[in-house]
Enzyme design. Structure first.
Site, PDB file in Angstrom:
ATOM      1  N   SER A   1       3.686  -1.994  10.262  1.00 34.73           N
ATOM      2  CA  SER A   1       5.144  -2.103  10.893  1.00 34.73           C
ATOM      3  C   SER A   1       5.610  -3.490  10.183  1.00 34.73           C
ATOM      4  O   SER A   1       6.473  -3.753  10.939  1.00 34.73           O
ATOM      5  CB  SER A   1       5.392  -1.741  12.224  1.00 34.73           C
ATOM      6  OG  SER A   1       4.944  -0.365  12.317  1.00 34.73           O
TER       7      SER A   1
ATOM      8  N   GLU B   1      -6.672   4.976   7.866  1.00 27.94           N
ATOM      9  CA  GLU B   1      -6.478   6.326   7.509  1.00 27.94           C
ATOM     10  C   GLU B   1      -7.701   6.816   6.914  1.00 27.94           C
ATOM     11  O   GLU B   1      -8.316   8.093   7.086  1.00 27.94           O
ATOM     12  CB  GLU B   1      -5.215   6.240   6.709  1.00 27.94           C
ATOM     13  CG  GLU B   1      -4.032   6.306   7.504  1.00 27.94           C
ATOM     14  CD  GLU B   1      -2.690   5.649   6.970  1.00 27.94           C
ATOM     15  OE1 GLU B   1      -2.730   5.536   5.695  1.00 27.94           O
ATOM     16  OE2 GLU B   1      -1.974   4.785   7.372  1.00 27.94           O
TER      17      GLU B   1
ATOM     18  N   GLY C   1       3.003  -1.025   4.127  1.00 28.75           N
ATOM     19  CA  GLY C   1       3.197   0.654   3.880  1.00 28.75           C
ATOM     20  C   GLY C   1       4.646   0.714   3.610  1.00 28.75           C
ATOM     21  O   GLY C   1       5.276   0.390   2.600  1.00 28.75           O
ATOM     22  N   GLY C   2       5.275   1.247   4.434  1.00 26.46           N
ATOM     23  CA  GLY C   2       6.699   1.938   4.478  1.00 26.46           C
ATOM     24  C   GLY C   2       7.728   0.922   3.529  1.00 26.46           C
ATOM     25  O   GLY C   2       8.374   1.317   2.793  1.00 26.46           O
TER      26      GLY C   2
ATOM     27  N   GLY D   1       2.697   2.264  10.875  1.00 28.47           N
ATOM     28  CA  GLY D   1       3.758   3.594  10.884  1.00 28.47           C
ATOM     29  C   GLY D   1       4.341   3.805  11.903  1.00 28.47           C
ATOM     30  O   GLY D   1       5.087   4.668  11.937  1.00 28.47           O
TER      31      GLY D   1
ATOM     32  N   GLU E   1      -5.377  -4.753  10.549  1.00 30.78           N
ATOM     33  CA  GLU E   1      -4.120  -3.705  10.640  1.00 30.78           C
ATOM     34  C   GLU E   1      -4.533  -3.223  12.040  1.00 30.78           C
ATOM     35  O   GLU E   1      -5.258  -1.979  12.075  1.00 30.78           O
ATOM     36  CB  GLU E   1      -4.191  -2.737   9.703  1.00 30.78           C
ATOM     37  CG  GLU E   1      -3.876  -3.364   8.485  1.00 30.78           C
ATOM     38  CD  GLU E   1      -3.201  -2.217   7.388  1.00 30.78           C
ATOM     39  OE1 GLU E   1      -1.922  -2.502   6.790  1.00 30.78           O
ATOM     40  OE2 GLU E   1      -3.746  -1.341   7.097  1.00 30.78           O
TER      41      GLU E   1
ATOM     42  N   HIS F   1      -9.350   1.304   4.944  1.00 31.10           N
ATOM     43  CA  HIS F   1      -8.085   1.427   5.581  1.00 31.10           C
ATOM     44  C   HIS F   1      -8.357   2.414   6.934  1.00 31.10           C
ATOM     45  O   HIS F   1      -9.220   3.330   6.561  1.00 31.10           O
ATOM     46  CB  HIS F   1      -6.922   2.021   4.565  1.00 31.10           C
ATOM     47  CG  HIS F   1      -5.595   2.088   5.294  1.00 31.10           C
ATOM     48  ND1 HIS F   1      -5.445   2.804   6.215  1.00 31.10           N
ATOM     49  CD2 HIS F   1      -4.703   1.107   5.135  1.00 31.10           C
ATOM     50  CE1 HIS F   1      -3.882   2.506   6.371  1.00 31.10           C
ATOM     51  NE2 HIS F   1      -3.701   1.448   5.648  1.00 31.10           N
TER      52      HIS F   1
ATOM     53  N   ASN G   1       0.858  -1.031   0.028  1.00 32.41           N
ATOM     54  CA  ASN G   1      -0.096  -0.080   0.140  1.00 32.41           C
ATOM     55  C   ASN G   1       0.767   1.250   0.037  1.00 32.41           C
ATOM     56  O   ASN G   1       1.439   1.549   1.067  1.00 32.41           O
ATOM     57  CB  ASN G   1      -0.881   0.070   1.326  1.00 32.41           C
ATOM     58  CG  ASN G   1      -1.612   1.370   1.365  1.00 32.41           C
ATOM     59  OD1 ASN G   1      -1.684   1.962   0.494  1.00 32.41           O
ATOM     60  ND2 ASN G   1      -2.335   1.429   2.666  1.00 32.41           N
ATOM     61  N   TRP G   2       0.917   1.822  -1.162  1.00 33.11           N
ATOM     62  CA  TRP G   2       1.822   3.087  -1.310  1.00 33.11           C
ATOM     63  C   TRP G   2       1.314   4.346  -0.544  1.00 33.11           C
ATOM     64  O   TRP G   2       2.185   5.286  -0.709  1.00 33.11           O
ATOM     65  CB  TRP G   2       2.428   3.014  -2.801  1.00 33.11           C
ATOM     66  CG  TRP G   2       3.415   2.137  -3.192  1.00 33.11           C
ATOM     67  CD1 TRP G   2       3.644   0.980  -2.405  1.00 33.11           C
ATOM     68  CD2 TRP G   2       3.628   1.857  -4.568  1.00 33.11           C
ATOM     69  NE1 TRP G   2       4.384   0.342  -3.412  1.00 33.11           N
ATOM     70  CE2 TRP G   2       4.391   0.851  -4.660  1.00 33.11           C
ATOM     71  CE3 TRP G   2       3.525   2.724  -5.809  1.00 33.11           C
ATOM     72  CZ2 TRP G   2       5.215   0.448  -5.830  1.00 33.11           C
ATOM     73  CZ3 TRP G   2       4.007   2.174  -6.942  1.00 33.11           C
ATOM     74  CH2 TRP G   2       4.971   1.204  -7.076  1.00 33.11           C
ATOM     75  N   LYS G   3       0.173   4.193  -0.355  1.00 35.06           N
ATOM     76  CA  LYS G   3      -0.317   5.626   0.525  1.00 35.06           C
ATOM     77  C   LYS G   3      -0.117   6.814  -0.639  1.00 35.06           C
ATOM     78  O   LYS G   3      -0.309   6.677  -1.711  1.00 35.06           O
ATOM     79  CB  LYS G   3       0.172   5.740   1.853  1.00 35.06           C
ATOM     80  CG  LYS G   3       0.054   4.443   2.562  1.00 35.06           C
ATOM     81  CD  LYS G   3       0.279   4.466   3.747  1.00 35.06           C
ATOM     82  CE  LYS G   3       0.123   3.229   4.862  1.00 35.06           C
ATOM     83  NZ  LYS G   3       0.094   3.515   6.415  1.00 35.06           N
TER      84      LYS G   3
END
Ligand code: 13P
Length: 256
Positions: free
Chosen positions: A213, A96, A234-235, A172, A166, A94, A9-11
């Site tokens: 994470s 967010e 993500g990251g 994150g 999640e 998600h 997920n590149w957000k």
């Protein structure tokens, strides 16, 4: 066996040009790892170009959200009808989006049903906040989110659904749930809820990811858990080497 699925997920990261360059580097590095389903979810701006660049690579494309209507006066929105032929997956719910973009259990459910109607495969994200976790409400919150997301979704569609657990406090933050804890929620709450809704046979076929994470160093621990079928990342999905290592760790942990 459930085919493991790793989705990046590149957000709101990577320019269009960076996204295309990235998948150009990633695709040859992942071409041999076909036992794991590999998905990238770029921004909408890059989605069509990334889809074009990945044609024939075996790497799938996902969108990061979607509207529930096919067409209409919904300024800024993208519909499941428009995503046909471009994306195979779509992340829905998600945390967010729930926190900053007014996503609710009700809109998640509408988006899930609309996506299925247009042949997209939802990755439904669920998870509790730190406060809910500390208050001992994890099972109730997560189970409730799963039930709400799937309200009115029939058993035949469950083959096209992925669920991502999640915990919000792990996204994150570098604070991840242990493999054992994640497995207990995924198996004991999410899969148990699916069994209650659709019967155990179907519940055993649905793929459930962990997210929060996830990195190359902890991926093997998650993927060694019996109920964890992949990761929503993500990251670490923003770096080619890390992405490759995540997929390798998944294949190794599952012995495939
Ligand atoms: P991180 O892997 O950066 O914690 O993000 C997780 C996530 O939100 C994936 O959807």
């Amino acid at each position: 066996m459930r085919t493991p699925i790793i989705a990046g997920n590149w957000k709101m990261f990577k320019l269009l040009s960076e996204s295309v360059t990235f998948v150009g580097e990633l695709a040859p590095r992942l071409s041999a790892l076909t036992s794991v389903e590999r998905v990238v979810c770029p921004t909408y701006l890059a989605l069509a170009s990334v889809a074009e660049a990945l044609k024939g690579s075996g790497i799938k494309v996902g969108a990061q959200s979607v509207h529930w209507e096919a067409q209409g006066a919904f300024t800024s929105q993208i519909s499941p009808w428009m995503l046909q032929g471009l994306a195979e997956y779509v992340i829905i719910g998600h945390s967010e989006c729930r926190a900053y973009l007014n996503e609710t259990d009700e809109t998640v459910n509408k988006k899930v049903k609309a996506s299925l109607a247009y042949g997209l495969k939802p990755i439904i994200a669920v998870g509790e906040s730190l406060q809910q976790n500390e208050a001992g409400q994890t099972q109730q919150i997560v189970g409730g989110q799963v039930r709400a997301a799937l309200n009115g979704v029939d058993a035949a569609n469950m083959a096209n659904i992925v669920i991502a657990y999640e915990p919000i406090w792990a996204i994150g933050t570098g604070k991840n749930a242990s493999g054992e804890v994640a497995n207990s929620i995924i198996g004991g709450t999410i899969r148990a809820t699916l069994a209650d809704l659709y019967g155990n046979d179907i519940a055993q076929t649905v793929r459930i990811q962990y997210g929060g994470s996830v990195k190359p160093e902890n991926m093997f621990e998650y993927m060694s858990q019996p109920d964890i079928d992949g990761a929503l990342v993500g990251g670490a999905s923003l770096k080619v080497n890390d992405f490759v290592q995540l997929v390798e760790a998944a294949a190794k942990a599952k012995g495939i």
